[in-house]
Design a protein around this motif. Structure first.
Motif, short mmCIF file in Angstrom:
data_model
loop_
_atom_site.label_atom_id
_atom_site.label_comp_id
_atom_site.label_asym_id
_atom_site.label_seq_id
_atom_site.Cartn_x
_atom_site.Cartn_y
_atom_site.Cartn_z
N GLU A 182 0.82 -1.16 0.07
CA GLU A 182 -0.02 -0.13 -0.06
C GLU A 182 0.88 1.15 0.05
OE1 GLU A 182 -3.32 -0.51 -0.01
OE2 GLU A 182 -2.89 -2.60 0.22
N ARG A 230 8.92 9.56 -1.67
CA ARG A 230 8.86 9.86 -0.39
C ARG A 230 10.01 8.81 -0.01
NH1 ARG A 230 4.18 8.21 3.84
NH2 ARG A 230 4.63 6.38 3.08
N ALA A 248 0.65 3.89 1.67
CA ALA A 248 0.69 4.26 3.00
C ALA A 248 1.01 5.65 3.33
CB ALA A 248 2.03 3.26 3.82
N LEU A 249 0.40 6.59 2.38
CA LEU A 249 0.90 8.11 2.35
C LEU A 249 -0.14 8.68 3.90
CD1 LEU A 249 0.19 9.12 -1.36
CD2 LEU A 249 2.46 8.60 -0.04
N PHE A 250 0.55 9.70 4.26
CA PHE A 250 -0.19 10.05 5.26
C PHE A 250 -1.48 10.95 4.82
CE2 PHE A 250 4.20 9.69 6.75
CZ PHE A 250 4.00 8.84 7.59
N PRO A 251 -2.87 10.73 5.20
CA PRO A 251 -3.76 11.41 4.32
C PRO A 251 -3.97 12.65 4.86
CG PRO A 251 -4.59 9.69 5.99
CD PRO A 251 -2.98 9.62 5.99
N TRP A 252 -3.37 13.22 5.96
CA TRP A 252 -3.55 14.74 6.35
C TRP A 252 -2.46 15.36 5.76
CZ3 TRP A 252 -2.02 10.45 9.39
CH2 TRP A 252 -0.74 10.46 9.56
#
Lengths: 405, 274
Positions: free
Chosen positions: B83, B149, B85-89
């Motif tokens: 996945e 990233r 796994a990006l930080f959604p915020w």
């Protein structure tokens, strides 16, 4: 593909062959300009679709459909953008693409705001109609039971108009209408402000809200760090977490006798105590739950990018837990509000709960009903002014919205 | 940069008893290699990747990077998952800049972090999407942000655990090309876990084939001579795929024999999954 952008919205079926074309010829034809110009759609899949300014609901519906279509477009053109760039001949007309998107985005934002406003007012209208219906039902029941059949006393089952008049007077508005009920022990007010201060509601609301804010603040200041501890250390979970769970199930009104013994029958201290006890454990439990429900993968991603210890908490776990924490704070607030009302009913120290009790003692059913209405409206108001906007902002940022049609 | 895996065994305890995931692996990975771990499911290739990342520790043996035993996760060994796994915020740019906050030399230099993030977004051809929130991007774009990233912190080795397995075939093909281009530009050491032989042959300079559980190294293929880009049309590429598959076939059969009722197990298609 360029035509998608300039295409008017209405002839829907045009966009289908276009998107097909996009999917079937991705990387093979080095169509560099087209995918690059279109790729920005993906940033907000609805961007390109132009909503007519006078769009009614059916238009909005159509628009929604077409935006889904363009979402598919965006994905395929995104794929082809990779292909094109990998070929390495990409001279990208970024400026052109961006310019197009920006104006599209502004339009889109305006349209979205208009749609949101429409949705808001239609919600308001639906609710207002529903409330009007309930009042009518109440009025009819009063007419049948009290006025016609006289099977119930009018003093115990007041009409909506009586409750309305009570509220009107209770907020001092009767100062303007000339039917001001003189408060015993007070002169007739010289100003509206004086009238408000002589009457019950504004003062009582002030007193209750003041206690609520304090009680809730204390509960959050203590409960939040405890929730963090419970989420982090299994020892804390087995002790504090377990205790919080068990005490959360204790109705907060059960604390009142103890509060009265400890802090006396009068004054705000016992009320504050009960409010804090009511909200504290709910806060601990929900904050801990919020953090525990963070997907482990996000924590792993944070750790592999060098976040550990305090920074893992501050920059990954807490932000990731934010939706859960906001829900927890909301639950804590409603617990605090309920406990406060219960405590005010019993402890003799003013506030809305005290009004309920006093009016019961005087046999003023319309007063009791009016105060209940005020309490409900405050609850709704805090939800609408504090929690709903926060949740909405989170949903927009995280992309959790749009589930509803 | 040199990774040494020496006699690594990994035993998991479960309700049904002990499961030996890895049964003694020796391996070394040099600077600039693109190593693919291939093996049947449950062979411990992901476990080994996790141990390289520091999320897990060997039950026996040791893993060192430049002589230092790996103890925990670190930006020296940035990992990408199946996945994104990006930080959604955070938006795409902030996501890419996230790991930079761990670098002491960039402390309190927001402009530099911003510039670095933009450079890596550009590398994955997402320069225009820096301000987009993850949910506004497609699956492939998100995984490219995740790649940017991981690369932005300039890790000594980039670990990728089936990073493209959740993507559709077309997007995956494009990401292969993209990853290959980036690897050829940067010569970053990459460890890439996959069960897809074709994917491994397309990308790797070396393929390590694992046996069925308990996983050990069954064969290694050196693909340095194989020229990039490796098109599926080239016969030499297809031959290589066939060679790797034949090494894998028995192992896949073993897993199937173990996981299906006997007899009547479906006969594995030649080459298993590829």
């Amino acid at each position: 593909m360029e035509s998608i952008k300039s295409m008017p919205l209405r002839p829907q079926n045009n966009s289908v062959p276009n998107s097909l074309e996009a999917t079937t010829s991705p990387s093979t034809t080095p169509q560099v300009t087209a995918p690059q110009a279109i790729a920005p759609q993906a940033i907000a899949p609805h961007t390109i679709a132009d909503v007519p300014d006078s769009a009614d609901t059916s238009d909005a519906l159509k628009h929604d459909k077409s935006s889904r279509q363009s979402g598919a477009d965006a994905r395929s053109s995104e794929a082809s953008a990779v292909g094109a760039s990998a070929v390495g001949t990409a001279t990208r007309p970024i400026t052109a693409g961006q310019a197009n998107t920006e104006s599209g985005t502004t339009k889109k934002v305006i349209a979205e705001k208009a749609a949101a406003r429409r949705a808001f007012w239609s919600d308001v209208a639906i609710r207002a109609a529903f409330v009007a219906f309930l009042v009518l039902l109440w009025h009819t029941a009063h007419y049948v039971l009290v006025t016609r059949t006289q099977s119930w006393s009018g003093a115990l089952f007041p009409a909506p108009s009586q409750v309305g008049r009570w509220l009107w007077d209770g907020f001092g508005l009767s100062y303007f209408t000339g039917n001001y009920d003189k408060v015993p022990g007070h002169e007739l007010p010289q100003s509206f402000l004086e009238a408000i201060m002589q009457k019950d509601y504004v003062r009582s609301i002030g007193a209750s809200i003041y206690r609520l804010v304090w009680g809730y603040a204390i509960a959050v200041v203590i409960g939040f760090p405890l929730g963090l501890l419970v989420a982090r250390f299994s020892l804390a979970e087995k002790t504090i977490g377990w205790l919080s769970l068990s005490l959360q199930s204790l109705p907060s009104i059960c604390w009142i006798p103890l509060a009265l013994l400890w802090f006396g029958r009068f004054g705000a201290a016992p009320i504050l105590f009960v409010t804090v006890m009511g909200a504290l454990f709910a806060t601990v439990v929900s904050v801990a739950d919020g953090i525990r429900n963070v997907p482990p993968l996000l924590a792993r991603a944070g750790r592999t990018l060098g976040a550990d210890g305090v920074r893992l908490y501050s920059s990954v776990l807490l932000p990731a837990a934010l939706p859960g924490i906001v829900t927890g704070l909301k639950i804590g607030w409603s617990f605090a509000w309920r406990s406060l009302m219960a405590a005010e009913l019993i402890v003799n120290a003013g506030g809305l709960g005290f009004l309920l009790q006093r009016d019961r003692e005087f046999g003023d059913a319309e007063g009791v009903l009016a105060t209940i209405l005020v309490i409900i409206v405050i609850g709704l108001g805090v939800q609408a002014l504090v929690f709903a906007p926060t949740e909405r902002r989170l949903q927009n940022l995280w992309g959790l919205s749009g589930v509803r049609s | 940069m040199r990774i040494e895996v020496e006699g690594v065994r990994k035993v998991f305890k479960s309700r049904l008893g002990q499961v030996v995931a890895l049964g003694g692996v020796d391996l070394s990975i040099d600077q600039g290699e693109f190593v693919c771990f291939v093996g049947p499911s449950g062979c411990g290739k992901s476990t080994l990747c996790n141990m390289l990342a520091g999320f897990d520790t060997p039950s026996e043996g040791r893993i060192t990077l430049d002589g230092q035993t790996i103890k925990g996760p670190s930006i020296e060994r940035a990992m990408m998952f199946q996945e994104p796994a990006l930080f959604p915020w955070l938006n795409a740019r902030q996501n890419v800049a996230f790991g930079l906050n761990s670098l002491p030399e960039l402390k309190n230099k927001p402009d530099e972090k911003h510039a670095i993030a933009d450079r890596f977004l550009k590398m994955v051809h997402l320069a225009q999407f820096g301000g987009a929130q993850p949910h506004e991007l497609s699956g492939g774009m998100r995984q490219r942000v995740a790649l940017a990233r991981a690369l932005a912190v300039d890790p000594k080795v980039l670990l990728m655990d089936e990073p493209f397995a959740a993507l559709d075939a077309q997007t995956r093909d494009h990401l292969h090309i993209e990853l290959q281009t980036i690897w050829r530009e940067t010569r970053k050491t990459i460890v890439f876990v996959t069960h897809n032989v074709r994917e491994a042959v397309t990308l790797a300079t070396r393929i390590v084939v694992f046996t069925a559980r308990p996983g050990t190294i069954k064969a290694e293929f050196n693909l340095e001579e194989l020229e990039f880009p490796r098109s599926g049309a080239a016969s030499v590429v297809n031959e290589t795929i066939a060679r790797v598959q034949s090494a894998l076939r028995d192992e896949v059969a073993k897993v199937e024999a173990r996981e299906y009722d006997q007899p009547g197990a479906p006969t594995p298609v030649a080459g298993g999954r590829a």
